[in-house]
Write a protein that holds these residues in place. Structure first.
Motif, mmCIF file in Angstrom:
data_model
loop_
_atom_site.group_PDB
_atom_site.id
_atom_site.type_symbol
_atom_site.label_atom_id
_atom_site.label_comp_id
_atom_site.label_asym_id
_atom_site.label_seq_id
_atom_site.Cartn_x
_atom_site.Cartn_y
_atom_site.Cartn_z
ATOM 1 N N SER A 142 4.332 56.092 40.131
ATOM 2 C CA SER A 142 4.905 56.126 39.026
ATOM 3 C C SER A 142 4.924 57.514 38.305
ATOM 4 C CB SER A 142 4.643 54.974 37.867
ATOM 5 O OG SER A 142 3.287 54.439 37.852
ATOM 6 N N THR A 143 3.593 58.166 38.588
ATOM 7 C CA THR A 143 3.296 59.554 37.816
ATOM 8 C C THR A 143 4.567 60.317 38.296
ATOM 9 O OG1 THR A 143 1.092 59.222 38.371
ATOM 10 C CG2 THR A 143 1.742 61.026 37.587
ATOM 11 N N THR A 144 5.009 60.369 39.449
ATOM 12 C CA THR A 144 5.819 61.197 39.938
ATOM 13 C C THR A 144 7.110 60.919 38.939
ATOM 14 O OG1 THR A 144 5.182 60.882 42.137
ATOM 15 C CG2 THR A 144 7.405 61.908 42.001
ATOM 16 N N VAL A 145 7.648 59.756 38.924
ATOM 17 C CA VAL A 145 8.906 59.392 38.235
ATOM 18 C C VAL A 145 8.543 59.787 36.748
ATOM 19 C CG1 VAL A 145 10.422 57.614 37.552
ATOM 20 C CG2 VAL A 145 9.316 57.701 39.714
ATOM 21 N N PHE A 146 7.537 59.510 36.092
ATOM 22 C CA PHE A 146 7.439 59.923 34.657
ATOM 23 C C PHE A 146 7.437 61.318 34.391
ATOM 24 C CE2 PHE A 146 4.858 55.660 34.349
ATOM 25 C CZ PHE A 146 6.174 54.871 34.248
ATOM 26 N N SER A 147 6.715 61.842 35.153
ATOM 27 C CA SER A 147 6.744 63.282 35.029
ATOM 28 C C SER A 147 8.077 63.995 35.169
ATOM 29 C CB SER A 147 5.575 64.173 35.776
ATOM 30 O OG SER A 147 5.470 63.711 37.033
ATOM 31 N N ALA A 148 8.765 63.391 36.179
ATOM 32 C CA ALA A 148 10.078 63.982 36.745
ATOM 33 C C ALA A 148 11.047 63.827 35.585
ATOM 34 C CB ALA A 148 10.611 63.538 38.065
ATOM 35 N N ALA A 149 10.818 62.447 34.857
ATOM 36 C CA ALA A 149 11.739 62.176 33.883
ATOM 37 C C ALA A 149 11.444 62.938 32.497
ATOM 38 C CB ALA A 149 11.549 60.772 33.345
ATOM 39 N N ILE A 150 10.281 63.148 32.180
ATOM 40 C CA ILE A 150 10.009 64.143 31.014
ATOM 41 C C ILE A 150 10.656 65.356 31.314
ATOM 42 C CG2 ILE A 150 8.191 64.757 29.653
ATOM 43 C CD1 ILE A 150 6.469 62.429 30.335
ATOM 44 N N PHE A 151 10.245 65.971 32.339
ATOM 45 C CA PHE A 151 10.859 67.273 32.937
ATOM 46 C C PHE A 151 12.207 67.518 32.833
ATOM 47 C CE2 PHE A 151 10.714 70.881 36.022
ATOM 48 C CZ PHE A 151 9.619 71.332 35.450
ATOM 49 N N ALA A 152 12.904 66.273 33.127
ATOM 50 C CA ALA A 152 14.361 66.363 32.778
ATOM 51 C C ALA A 152 14.894 66.464 31.419
ATOM 52 C CB ALA A 152 15.048 64.998 33.341
ATOM 53 N N VAL A 153 13.908 65.706 30.428
ATOM 54 C CA VAL A 153 14.225 66.010 29.217
ATOM 55 C C VAL A 153 14.214 67.341 28.606
ATOM 56 C CG1 VAL A 153 13.534 65.215 26.680
ATOM 57 C CG2 VAL A 153 13.702 63.586 28.636
ATOM 58 N N PHE A 154 12.923 67.945 29.036
ATOM 59 C CA PHE A 154 12.518 69.465 28.882
ATOM 60 C C PHE A 154 13.752 70.367 29.232
ATOM 61 C CE2 PHE A 154 10.300 73.289 29.139
ATOM 62 C CZ PHE A 154 9.807 73.370 27.905
ATOM 63 N N TRP A 155 14.373 70.225 30.274
ATOM 64 C CA TRP A 155 15.267 70.918 30.954
ATOM 65 C C TRP A 155 16.544 70.914 29.946
ATOM 66 C CZ3 TRP A 155 15.130 73.297 35.897
ATOM 67 C CH2 TRP A 155 16.200 73.876 36.358
ATOM 68 N N PHE A 156 17.019 69.549 29.623
ATOM 69 C CA PHE A 156 18.056 69.513 28.990
ATOM 70 C C PHE A 156 17.981 70.066 27.588
ATOM 71 C CE2 PHE A 156 19.534 66.849 32.337
ATOM 72 C CZ PHE A 156 20.919 67.044 32.461
ATOM 73 N N TRP A 157 16.803 69.838 27.212
ATOM 74 C CA TRP A 157 16.486 70.477 25.616
ATOM 75 C C TRP A 157 16.836 71.785 25.670
ATOM 76 C CZ3 TRP A 157 13.036 74.150 24.311
ATOM 77 C CH2 TRP A 157 12.908 74.323 22.814
ATOM 78 N N GLN A 158 16.195 72.657 26.723
ATOM 79 C CA GLN A 158 16.353 74.209 26.636
ATOM 80 C C GLN A 158 17.703 74.423 26.859
ATOM 81 O OE1 GLN A 158 16.312 76.576 29.284
ATOM 82 N NE2 GLN A 158 16.679 75.054 30.884
ATOM 83 N N ILE A 159 18.624 73.736 27.816
ATOM 84 C CA ILE A 159 19.893 74.025 27.745
ATOM 85 C C ILE A 159 20.571 73.903 26.482
ATOM 86 C CG2 ILE A 159 22.231 73.546 28.910
ATOM 87 C CD1 ILE A 159 20.482 72.457 31.228
ATOM 88 N N GLY A 160 20.280 73.111 25.758
ATOM 89 C CA GLY A 160 21.112 72.819 24.426
ATOM 90 C C GLY A 160 20.548 73.811 23.593
ATOM 91 N N ASP A 161 19.139 74.169 23.805
ATOM 92 C CA ASP A 161 18.826 75.216 22.840
ATOM 93 C C ASP A 161 19.288 76.588 22.869
ATOM 94 O OD1 ASP A 161 16.337 75.704 20.920
ATOM 95 O OD2 ASP A 161 15.717 77.249 22.674
ATOM 96 N N ALA A 162 19.424 76.811 24.149
ATOM 97 C CA ALA A 162 20.106 78.145 24.647
ATOM 98 C C ALA A 162 21.644 78.137 23.911
ATOM 99 C CB ALA A 162 20.174 78.282 26.193
ATOM 100 N N ALA A 163 22.318 77.004 24.239
ATOM 101 C CA ALA A 163 23.840 76.952 23.629
ATOM 102 C C ALA A 163 23.593 77.106 22.335
ATOM 103 C CB ALA A 163 24.204 75.662 24.212
ATOM 104 N N ARG A 164 22.940 76.349 21.547
ATOM 105 C CA ARG A 164 23.095 76.534 20.077
ATOM 106 C C ARG A 164 22.692 78.080 19.647
ATOM 107 N NH1 ARG A 164 20.344 71.474 17.130
ATOM 108 N NH2 ARG A 164 19.574 70.886 19.142
#
Ligand SMILES: Nc1ncnc2c1ncn2[C@@H]1O[C@H](COP(=O)(O)OP(=O)(O)OP(=O)(O)O)[C@@H](O)[C@H]1O
Ligand SMILES: [Mg+2]
Lengths: 714, 254
Positions: A142-164
């Motif tokens: 499950s480590t893999t999934v959890f870290s990937a999931a959090i990683f995805a959040v981080f990825w989308f956050w920085q996209i939104g951040d750049a857009a704003r």
């Protein structure tokens, strides 16, 4: 113009920046002008991704990073898809259904929770998609999934951040990014440190036994004696007509007793044909035994050899609650030596099960532990003591405020250094001569060492004084240009010697790492001479420029040297010093003392010198103004001011040293730690518990005492 | 006679504290140095016994060149110049007696200090000095148990122990109240008159200057902008006053 340009800047589509960040994290921010934010995001990204992939690889126990990256990437994309789906839902909801702000916040949190729960639930299926091969299955974690999931959040956050940021909105908070990064690091850390709660709970029970012994080991502190109670009665056998045997016993108050009746009878006989004739039946009554225990019957033949009578009745007899018993026993068969004639006296022995009795004597382990503890305390004490002796003078050399105004002319320093070195060499030669006169170092080590020390200090100092006085005086008397050149030449000699050493070091220490040692040795002369030449010329030019009476801040040079050495020594852990000490003088308390002393000198030296640096300079000036010299200034203005902190630091250090010396013992530096580690290795947990208790008691007593003393002084 | 010629001091950080200062002090004078905070009074006084190394210029005293003296010569000169400090500069944890005796260190072989030894007559002298400043009963107290005024008397007693030919006093009364200020300066004045001792003293308050100074020097930004006797001070015009103390200065009392 300006007014027209502003709106166009504002209208730049923010989606562009978002897309840039989608391709390369942080790129959008960087291009939108937030370069530091962008590069920070990019770096965080690289580090987090690397760490995650590495952890995945570790879990799978196949350090194939490409494969792990591949799996991580697939899982990440799946999580990202889920997230994108949720983001779209949120957008649609906010756009068409929920207009009020609290409702929007509510949906946002709802979706976040939904995401978390979904990830938890579908972790398995996500991973089973990752691949079918045997190796890939191992990553099922499950480590893999959890870290990937959090990683995805981080990825989308920085996209939104750049857009704003691109849309020139106010700079968004870093909160979500920091939170998800922390969460990710937590997940990875949990994995890397191999935290396994179920295992900790399952296997706790096995530890209990050991823990109990460790926590309450006091039974092992004392000696126990094995005591057995015996009572005897005499019986005569065989029993010719008219004999009545020895007199019957009487019950004795306060002592175990037995009475056997009759006291005269016949032995059992086993005929050659195997027929057994039991002997006379005896009634054995006893009292004053331990109620509830058992006694055992022995038969002692006339020669005095006890044995268990067999086939003639019970030999293990329970004692009733009054401490008494009654039993019957036929006189057993007993081999009588041929020489024995007539009636013989046998003895019935009743032995109570041996009991273990507490004594006030300390056990061997306790004695060992106490001796070890004493050794440890003394080790700490000696290390502190030697530490003070060396640290006090060093600390004055390492105090900036005392050293910064020490200046000397270059001629004095040059002459002093040269003659001091000459003095040292002379001292070495004389010591060698004296040593051979006295029969070598092994004959009279202390005397020779003392003579050597006195000679080195005396001749070195004498040389220093003579040289500095000589060259300075010469400089004043001789024609100016001559003394200028002479001083510069001599100074260049010192510089060249230093350069020679530096060149050798470069060759042996640095070139030898790259080249084979022999190859490096071939040309080391060249490097040494080159170093000597360069530094010699530089020194000559420097000395010539500042002239023979030019001033050098010798105080600051000494200060820097002493400080540097102390910092290096202090940076090396006492444990390492202990290893050095053990190699030097072998395992034992002496090695520990050396290790702690070295570290104490450096640590106390620093603390002392810092307290010297923080004194009030007023009294110093006052003593200087009365015409006092440096020694007097130190004694009358510095020492009274630094005494309380010195005492306080010393006691503090003693405290630390006792603690450290237990640890140093673990690696072989003697004292209780040494004993403790041996007991642990031999699974003697009770004894180890004793040692731990003694350490704890000593340390807390010391803690209390040291804080009390320190309070008195400060 | 103290002669100061073209004295300039530039600190390591580039601050120009004194610029080309020259003046002469005759024996037995009570010279007061006045000036704003930061004008260089302390620097000037400290240059005289070289607690601060002058950058340029020459200071000669009774024919000896202080600026050229080497370390041992300098110690001999210093022990004939007593110094009194604004913050007393006593060793707070030592006794009053030890503090006073430390004024004698210039006359004591340095090795003696290792066992805290002083000559017997020095101990007698220390008691006399304490009597002279009026606190003989405090000899055994720790210095930080004394009040500010008493501590400054210990400072004076310490300076007296040197049997100095000159006393430098750097704002000796700046951290004391006016009544104590008069009594401390009274002490200095008595010493000045009884022993014909030269006193160079920096002061802040003009009424004190008028009362005690036999001659006054005014410093501003490290330059001498005023020289005169106590009469001149009393008749100081407003312009002259502003020259010393700057445009914004207001004259109080006076
Ligand atoms: N050790 C030092 N390093 C650098 N600059 C200094 C030092 N001591 C004093 N100065 C500077 O030299 C100038 C003169 O200072 P000084 O202490 O002599 O003035 P002062 O007249 O005694 O002032 P105050 O009345 O405040 O004592 C000031 O600008 C001060 O900042
Ligand atoms: Mg000042």
């Amino acid at each position: 113009m300006d007014a027209n340009q502003e709106p166009t800047v504002n209208r730049r589509p923010s989606l562009l920046y978002g897309a840039l960040s989608l391709v390369l994290p942080g790129l959008g921010q960087a291009i939108a002008g937030q370069f530091r934010r962008g590069s920070g995001i990019f770096l965080t990204f690289i580090v987090l991704a690397g760490l995650s992939i590495w952890t995945v690889a570790q879990r799978a126990r196949f350090p194939d990073l490409t494969l792990s990256a591949q799996i991580f990437w697939i899982v990440f994309l799946e999580c990202a898809a889920l997230l994108l789906f949720l983001i779209c839902i949120r957008y649609l909801l906010n756009r068409f259904l929920i207009k009020d702000v609290s409702g929007q916040v509510f949906t946002q949190w709802g979706l976040i929770i939904f995401y978390a729960v979904a990830i938890f639930l579908i972790a398995d299926s996500l991973l089973s998609n990752a691949g079918t091969s045997e190796e890939l299955q191992q990553v099922y974690e499950s480590t893999t999934v959890f870290s990937a999931a959090i990683f995805a959040v981080f990825w989308f956050w920085q996209i939104g951040d750049a857009a704003r940021i691109g849309a020139r909105q106010e700079i968004p908070s870093m909160g979500p990014a920091i939170a998800s990064a922390c969460l990710l690091i937590f997940v990875l850390g949990w994995n890397i440190t191999q935290i396994d709660l179920p295992k900790a709970i399952e296997e706790y029970r096995d530890t209990q036994v050991i823990l109990r012994q460790l926590i309450w080991p006091w039974e092992a502190a004392f000696e126990f004696e094995v005591v057995s109670v015996e009572a005897t009665a005499r019986v005569q056998a065989p029993c010719p007509e008219g004999e009545i045997g020895p007199p019957e016993n009487e019950p004795i108050a306060g002592e175990s007793w037995i009475i056997v009746t009759p006291t005269c009878g016949e032995l059992s006989v086993l005929s050659l044909s195997g027929e057994f004739t039991p002997g006379t039946e005896l009634t054995i009554t006893g009292g004053n035994f331990t109620p509830g225990s058992e006694v055992e019957i022995f038969w002692k033949n006339p020669i005095g050899n006890p044995f268990r009578p067999r086939g003639v009745g019970e030999t293990i007899i329970p004692i009733d609650e009054n401490g008494e018993f009654v039993t019957n026993l036929n006189i057993p068969q007993a081999l009588i030596p041929d020489t024995a004639v007539g009636a013989q006296i046998h003895t019935v022995v009743i032995r109570e099960e041996s009991t273990v009795v507490f004594t006030w004597r300390l056990s061997r382990e306790m004695k060992l532990a106490l001796v070890g503890m004493l050794e440890t305390i003394m080790l700490g004490l000696m290390a502190t003591f030697f530490g003070i002796i060396f640290a006090v003078p060093l600390s004055f050399l390492a105090a900036r405020n005392l050293m910064s105004n020490i200046v000397s002319t270059i001629s004095a320093i040059t002459g002093g250094l040269l003659l001091a070195v000459a003095g040292l060499i002379l001292a070495g030669l004389i010591t060698g001569q004296i040593s051979s006169l006295l029969g070598g170092l092994s004959e009279n080590p202390i005397l020779i060492a003392l003579i050597g020390l006195v000679l080195v200090l005396g001749l070195g100092y004498l040389g220093w004084r003579l040289g500095s006085w000589g060259l300075a005086t010469l400089g004043e008397r001789a024609p100016a240009i001559l003394s200028r050149i002479l001083t510069a030449f001599l100074f260049a000699l010192i510089g060249a010697a230093f350069g020679y050493a530096l060149g050798l070091f470069f060759s042996r220490g640095i070139r030898a790492i790259i080249l084979p040692d022999e190859v490096a040795a071939l040309t080391e002369d060249r490097y040494a001479i080159f170093g000597a030449g360069v530094l010699g010329v530089i020194s000559f030019i420097y000395a010539y420029r500042i002239n023979f009476d030019g001033e050098i801040r010798i105080g600051m040079i000494i200060y820097a040297i002493v400080r540097t050495i102390m910092n290096i020594v202090r940076a090396i852990e006492p444990l390492i010093w202990a290893l050095v000490g053990i190699i030097w003088v072998g395992p034992g308390p002496f090695a520990g003392t050396i290790a702690l002393t070295l570290h104490t000198i450096a640590a106390l030296g620093k603390l002392y010198s810092e307290s010297i640096e923080s004194i009030d300079p007023g009294p110093l000036e006052a003593i200087q103004a009365t015409g006092g010299n440096r020694l007097q200034t130190i004694i009358y203005a510095v020492i009274p001011q630094v005494l309380p902190p010195f005492i306080s630091f010393t006691i503090y250090r003693w405290d630390i040293n006792v603690r450290l010396s237990t640890v140093i013992g673990l690696v072989g530096g003697g004292g209780i730690g040494f004993i403790l580690i041996q007991w642990i290795r031999q699974f003697e947990y009770e004894a180890a518990g004793l040692a731990v208790w003694l350490i704890a008691i000593t340390v807390s007593v010391l803690d209390y005492v040291s804080s009390e003393i320190r309070e008195r002084f400060v | 006679m103290l002669q100061i010629e073209n004295l300039t001091k530039i600190y390591d950080d580039g601050t120009q504290a004194l610029t080309d200062v020259s003046f002469t002090v005759e024996e037995g004078e009570f010279l007061v140095v006045i000036g704003l905070s930061g004008s260089g009074k302390s620097t000037l006084l400290r240059c005289i016994n070289r607690l601060v190394e002058p950058t340029e210029g020459r200071i000669t005293w009774n024919g000896r060149d202080i600026t050229a003296a080497d370390q041992s010569e300098l110690r001999e000169i210093r022990r004939e110049i007593g110094m009194i400090f604004q913050h007393f500069n006593l060793v707070k944890r030592s006794t009053v007696m030890t503090n006073v005796l430390s004024g004698r260190l210039g006359y004591t072989p340095p090795a003696w200090s290792l066992i805290n030894r002083f000559r017997k007559e020095d101990r007698v002298r220390a008691m006399q000095a304490l009597e002279r400043v009026g606190i003989p009963d405090k000899a055994g107290n720790r210095a930080d148990e004394l009040s500010g005024g008493q501590q400054q008397r210990v400072g004076i007693a310490r300076a007296l122990m040197q049997e100095p030919k000159m006393i430098l006093a750097d704002e000796p009364v700046a951290s004391l109240d006016p009544v104590l200020a008069h009594s401390i300066l009274g002490n200095l004045e008595r010493i000045n008159q009884e022993d014909n001792m030269t006193v160079i003293c920096s002061l802040h308050f003009l009424d004190l200057v008028q009362r005690y100074a036999s001659r006054v020097i005014g410093l501003r930004d490290g330059v001498i902008v005023f020289e005169g006797d106590s009469q001149d001070i009393r008749q100081l015009s407003d312009e002259r006053f502003k020259e010393i103390y700057g445009e914004e200065a207001e004259r109080l009392g006076g």
